[in-house]
Scaffold this motif. Structure first.
Motif: not given
Length: 75
Positions: A5-22
């Motif tokens: 879900k975070v990957i999809r939301m990030a991509e939809a906002r133009g974020i190309r960097r990988q977001v680490q979730i902790l």
């Protein structure tokens, strides 16, 4: 799956960097840091949130990442 879900939301906002979730027991609210390798830290209690609460929190934190807010906090 939260990560997807975070990957999809990030991509939809133009974020190309990988977001680490902790997750952490030590925080009460979500937070982000990092510029090249952003980290999204969630409180363990987030597992009790409703879907609208999840979406609102993720959208808010992803905006910080998208806007490079971590870099703006540097002196």
């Amino acid at each position: 799956n939260l990560e997807l879900k975070v990957i999809r939301m990030a991509e939809a906002r133009g974020i190309r960097r990988q977001v680490q979730i902790l997750e952490s027991d030590s925080i009460r609210v979500p937070m982000t840091w990092g510029v090249r390798n952003p980290i999204l830290m969630l409180p363990k209690s987030a597992s009790d949130w409703t879907p609208p609460e999840w979406s609102a929190a993720l959208e808010h934190e992803l905006e910080h990442i998208r806007n490079f807010d971590a870099a703006r906090r540097w002196p």
